[in-house]
Design a protein around this motif. Structure first.
Motif, PDB file in Angstrom:
ATOM      1  N   ILE A  20       0.866  -1.180   0.000  1.00  0.00           N
ATOM      2  CA  ILE A  20       0.000   0.000   0.000  1.00  0.00           C
ATOM      3  C   ILE A  20       0.899   1.226   0.000  1.00  0.00           C
ATOM      4  CG2 ILE A  20      -1.702   1.333   1.293  1.00  0.00           C
ATOM      5  CD1 ILE A  20      -2.684  -1.310   2.510  1.00  0.00           C
ATOM      6  N   TYR A  21       0.676   2.128  -0.951  1.00  0.00           N
ATOM      7  CA  TYR A  21       1.457   3.365  -1.009  1.00  0.00           C
ATOM      8  C   TYR A  21       0.517   4.541  -0.793  1.00  0.00           C
ATOM      9  CZ  TYR A  21       4.323   7.202  -2.769  1.00  0.00           C
ATOM     10  OH  TYR A  21       4.998   8.389  -2.902  1.00  0.00           O
ATOM     11  N   CYS A  22       0.724   5.265   0.299  1.00  0.00           N
ATOM     12  CA  CYS A  22      -0.120   6.410   0.655  1.00  0.00           C
ATOM     13  C   CYS A  22       0.451   7.676   0.024  1.00  0.00           C
ATOM     14  CB  CYS A  22      -0.170   6.560   2.176  1.00  0.00           C
ATOM     15  SG  CYS A  22      -1.161   7.949   2.767  1.00  0.00           S
ATOM     16  N   SER A  46       1.247  10.278   4.312  1.00  0.00           N
ATOM     17  CA  SER A  46       1.586  10.538   2.914  1.00  0.00           C
ATOM     18  C   SER A  46       3.089  10.409   2.718  1.00  0.00           C
ATOM     19  CB  SER A  46       1.130  11.954   2.540  1.00  0.00           C
ATOM     20  OG  SER A  46       1.525  12.283   1.233  1.00  0.00           O
ATOM     21  N   GLY A  47       3.480   9.734   1.623  1.00  0.00           N
ATOM     22  CA  GLY A  47       4.896   9.517   1.375  1.00  0.00           C
ATOM     23  C   GLY A  47       5.445   8.301   2.085  1.00  0.00           C
ATOM     24  N   GLU A  48       4.562   7.425   2.547  1.00  0.00           N
ATOM     25  CA  GLU A  48       5.005   6.191   3.185  1.00  0.00           C
ATOM     26  C   GLU A  48       4.305   4.999   2.531  1.00  0.00           C
ATOM     27  OE1 GLU A  48       6.171   7.486   7.714  1.00  0.00           O
ATOM     28  OE2 GLU A  48       4.111   6.840   7.344  1.00  0.00           O
ATOM     29  N   PRO A  51      -8.623  11.164   5.688  1.00  0.00           N
ATOM     30  CA  PRO A  51      -8.551   9.833   5.059  1.00  0.00           C
ATOM     31  C   PRO A  51      -7.518   9.760   3.946  1.00  0.00           C
ATOM     32  CG  PRO A  51     -10.570  10.970   4.428  1.00  0.00           C
ATOM     33  CD  PRO A  51      -9.954  11.773   5.530  1.00  0.00           C
ATOM     34  N   TRP A  52      -6.864   8.622   3.893  1.00  0.00           N
ATOM     35  CA  TRP A  52      -5.774   8.453   2.954  1.00  0.00           C
ATOM     36  C   TRP A  52      -6.237   8.245   1.520  1.00  0.00           C
ATOM     37  CZ3 TRP A  52      -3.205   3.369   5.176  1.00  0.00           C
ATOM     38  CH2 TRP A  52      -4.088   2.289   5.057  1.00  0.00           C
ATOM     39  N   SER A  53      -5.342   8.542   0.579  1.00  0.00           N
ATOM     40  CA  SER A  53      -5.459   8.162  -0.832  1.00  0.00           C
ATOM     41  C   SER A  53      -4.326   7.175  -1.085  1.00  0.00           C
ATOM     42  CB  SER A  53      -5.318   9.372  -1.755  1.00  0.00           C
ATOM     43  OG  SER A  53      -6.397  10.279  -1.573  1.00  0.00           O
TER      44      SER A  53
END
Length: 303
Positions: free
Chosen positions: A70-72, A90-92, A111-113
């Motif tokens: 999973i890349y956020c 973000s960036g992790e 919430p993440w994308s």
């Protein structure tokens, strides 16, 4: 976010987010192609994009049958793998090895994308275990992140026309590139982060390239890195697969091969350019590296 327990949410959603992309390959198809020589080492099984995935939540008490990446890219989320709980920003990126009990979800407030992919195969098996139970997530530098996003989008574009074998093989090759960028061309991460001894050697590699004309000692290299000789040697080999002195010789021989190919310098002059006053010793090292003498290398056809 409280890092001691799973955040409570009034709603929990697995999928169905506005603008999402999701491709789940039919399992009978995967069974048929799993033995293909170009898919044995890395086989993507599911892939997708969940933008601003409010209330996203997924729980697998027995783990998944595949490895998960999973890349956020925006917002934040959280994950619990076995008994380890942490946030994902973000960036992790988050790597979940197959058969690892887990749950994860989006932050309630932001919430993440996320881009995500499930995969099988020997390459996946190795990379999924580069991280450890204390380090299931890794940071991603901006340049690497932009490349990884572009590669994810290239994968998404393959499947709307159907799950054709050639497209699946191409997707697997793109995924090889994607994982290579993330694990081996990402300045924010190194396999050496598996230990508390992590120390970037990038400045040392630059130092070596800038001093190919010199004869550097291990003490000088370690001093430049600000480490003891034993600590430096251990970390250097972890990150390159070579001892510092052997790696320096390889750099010298690589540069010498270029000089032999593109200049008219004599063997003695090439030897001096890479720090060897004895051209015969240089020639022995060159032959040990390339399998032929400097003269034979210069005269051999290339390209």
């Amino acid at each position: 976010m409280d890092e001691s327990r799973i955040p409570e949410s009034p709603i929990r959603i697995r999928e169905g987010f506005r603008g999402q992309v999701q491709h789940v390959l039919p399992r009978p198809l995967l069974d048929r192609v799993a033995g293909h020589p170009l898919l044995q080492s890395l086989l993507p099984t599911d892939i997708g994009w969940y933008p601003t995935a409010q209330y996203h939540y997924r729980e697998r008490p027995e783990g998944a049958g595949e490895h998960i990446l999973i890349y956020c890219v925006a917002g934040a989320g959280w994950a619990k793998l076995r008994d380890e709980f942490f946030t994902v920003h973000s960036g992790e990126a988050l790597v979940i090895p197959a058969n690892t009990p887990h749950c994860y979800g989006a932050s309630n407030d932001d919430p993440w994308s996320i881009h995500w992919v499930h995969f099988l195969g020997g390459t996946g098996e190795y990379l999924a275990h580069v991280v450890t139970p204390t380090s299931y997530k890794l940071s991603v530098d901006a340049q690497c992140g932009a490349t990884v996003e572009a590669l994810f989008r290239a994968c998404y574009a393959l499947f709307p026309g159907g799950f054709i074998l050639s497209r699946l093989i191409y997707c697997a090759q793109v995924l090889h590139h994607l994982l290579g960028e993330l694990f081996f061309n990402n300045s924010a991460f190194s396999p050496a982060m598996r230990t508390s001894r992590f120390h970037s050697i990038e400045s040392t590699l630059t130092f070596l390239r800038q001093n190919l004309h010199r004869s550097l000692s291990l003490r000088e290299m370690a001093g430049h890195a600000g480490l003891s000789e034993s600590h430096f040697s251990r970390i250097f080999k972890e990150q390159t697969g070579h001892s510092p002195l052997d790696y320096f010789i390889l750099l010298k021989m690589q540069h010498a091969s270029t000089l032999l190919s593109v200049t008219s310098l004599s063997i003695k002059e090439v030897a001096a350019a890479v720090g060897y006053s004895d051209p015969y010793y240089f020639s022995r090292l060159f032959k040990k590296t390339f399998g032929v003498s400097p003269r034979a290398y210069r005269n051999s056809p290339k390209g």
